[in-house]
Enzyme design. Structure first.
Site, mmCIF file in Angstrom:
data_model
loop_
_atom_site.group_PDB
_atom_site.id
_atom_site.type_symbol
_atom_site.label_atom_id
_atom_site.label_comp_id
_atom_site.label_asym_id
_atom_site.label_seq_id
_atom_site.Cartn_x
_atom_site.Cartn_y
_atom_site.Cartn_z
ATOM 1 N N SER A 8 21.219 -39.299 -17.668
ATOM 2 C CA SER A 8 21.864 -40.705 -17.404
ATOM 3 C C SER A 8 20.973 -41.438 -16.519
ATOM 4 C CB SER A 8 23.143 -40.854 -17.219
ATOM 5 O OG SER A 8 23.680 -42.098 -17.443
ATOM 6 N N ALA A 11 24.049 -45.657 -13.172
ATOM 7 C CA ALA A 11 24.741 -45.071 -11.862
ATOM 8 C C ALA A 11 26.237 -44.826 -12.032
ATOM 9 C CB ALA A 11 24.447 -46.446 -10.992
ATOM 10 N N LYS A 13 28.003 -43.724 -14.118
ATOM 11 C CA LYS A 13 28.237 -42.907 -14.841
ATOM 12 C C LYS A 13 27.825 -41.420 -13.941
ATOM 13 C CE LYS A 13 27.642 -42.428 -19.352
ATOM 14 N NZ LYS A 13 27.140 -42.639 -20.802
ATOM 15 N N GLU A 38 15.633 -41.723 -26.777
ATOM 16 C CA GLU A 38 16.044 -42.614 -27.671
ATOM 17 C C GLU A 38 17.365 -41.905 -28.359
ATOM 18 O OE1 GLU A 38 14.438 -45.197 -31.417
ATOM 19 O OE2 GLU A 38 13.304 -43.618 -30.624
ATOM 20 N N ASP A 67 27.573 -38.493 -24.402
ATOM 21 C CA ASP A 67 27.543 -39.732 -24.941
ATOM 22 C C ASP A 67 28.747 -40.068 -25.044
ATOM 23 O OD1 ASP A 67 25.896 -41.833 -26.262
ATOM 24 O OD2 ASP A 67 26.810 -41.266 -27.918
ATOM 25 N N ASP A 154 36.357 -50.795 -19.000
ATOM 26 C CA ASP A 154 37.496 -50.332 -18.214
ATOM 27 C C ASP A 154 38.608 -51.224 -18.126
ATOM 28 O OD1 ASP A 154 36.177 -47.599 -18.344
ATOM 29 O OD2 ASP A 154 35.865 -47.544 -16.029
ATOM 30 N N LYS A 174 42.154 -41.559 -13.280
ATOM 31 C CA LYS A 174 41.337 -41.480 -14.307
ATOM 32 C C LYS A 174 40.580 -40.415 -14.538
ATOM 33 C CE LYS A 174 37.045 -44.236 -15.820
ATOM 34 N NZ LYS A 174 35.974 -44.795 -15.579
ATOM 35 N N HIS A 179 38.621 -39.845 -20.955
ATOM 36 C CA HIS A 179 38.113 -39.078 -21.846
ATOM 37 C C HIS A 179 37.124 -38.206 -21.377
ATOM 38 C CE1 HIS A 179 36.010 -42.939 -20.828
ATOM 39 N NE2 HIS A 179 34.817 -42.436 -21.668
ATOM 40 N N ARG A 180 36.274 -38.633 -20.156
ATOM 41 C CA ARG A 180 35.465 -37.971 -19.578
ATOM 42 C C ARG A 180 36.052 -36.677 -18.747
ATOM 43 N NH1 ARG A 180 32.458 -41.798 -17.760
ATOM 44 N NH2 ARG A 180 31.397 -42.113 -19.528
#
Length: 202
Positions: A8, A11, A13, A38, A67, A154, A174, A179-180
């Site tokens: 990635s 920053a 993430k 891409e 993703d 967020d 969090k 989700h992460r």
């Protein structure tokens, strides 16, 4: 020490990944500057696979990609895989989202259901994807931003379970509910096993 490249250029993430991986004893680093993969997949999982494989091949290191994005019920699942490309900045993305929800007539909180999804993919240094998991966090889209933390959508993503937006939550909360964080909870035992079995680091 095994090096794990975070596939990635975001920053926020990369920082969040580093915090989630801090107890695994890995050297983490972002993907090389100028490397642009891409994202042509139609799903979060497909894009994660593309990024992990490309970054692993480019660096000769283990690579972890995600993703992730926001899917809003009243918008037919949009912005979905286009979440990061919905507009040119976080503020503009939120502004467009709220405008389109208003145009769709979604003013009642019950009609503003949404979820964040994170698909994670781990590729070995040869570019082969060896692990995949997915995490989902359900919530609602508020009519105005709340909170100063986080990034992306967020401030408008409200989690009823916590009574807070992602931007209002401390990192630990969090990491648990997001989700992460949910995807990482599923990935970490398998990730540790895969990397311990690796005979070489880069």
């Amino acid at each position: 020490m095994t090096t794990l490249v975070i596939a990635s250029g975001n920053a926020g993430k990369v920082r969040e990944f580093g915090q989630l991986l801090a107890d695994l004893g890995l050297e983490t680093r972002p993907q090389p500057d100028g490397l642009d993969v891409e994202e042509t997949g139609n799903t979060f999982a497909a894009n994660a696979r593309l990024k992990a494989s490309a970054v692993a091949r480019a660096t000769g290191c283990w690579a972890l990609a995600d993703d992730s994005g926001l899917s809003v019920d009243a918008l037919g699942g949009a912005p979905g895989v286009h979440s990061a490309r919905y507009a040119d900045s976080d503020g503009a993305r939120i502004e467009r989202l709220l405008r389109e929800l208003g145009e769709a007539g979604a003013h009642d909180p019950a009609s503003r259901g949404a979820c964040f999804t994170a698909a994670l993919a781990l590729a070995n240094p040869a570019g082969e994807v060896v692990l995949e998991v997915e995490g989902i966090c359900p919530g609602q889209i508020l009519e105005a931003p709340r909170g100063e933390g986080g990034f992306g959508y967020d401030p408008v993503f409200f989690v009823p379970e916590a009574g807070l937006t992602f931007a209002e939550m401390p990192h630990s909360q969090k990491a648990e509910l997001g989700h992460r964080g949910r995807a990482f909870a599923a990935l970490k035992p398998q990730l540790q096993e895969a990397l311990m079995a690796a005979t070489e680091s880069c």
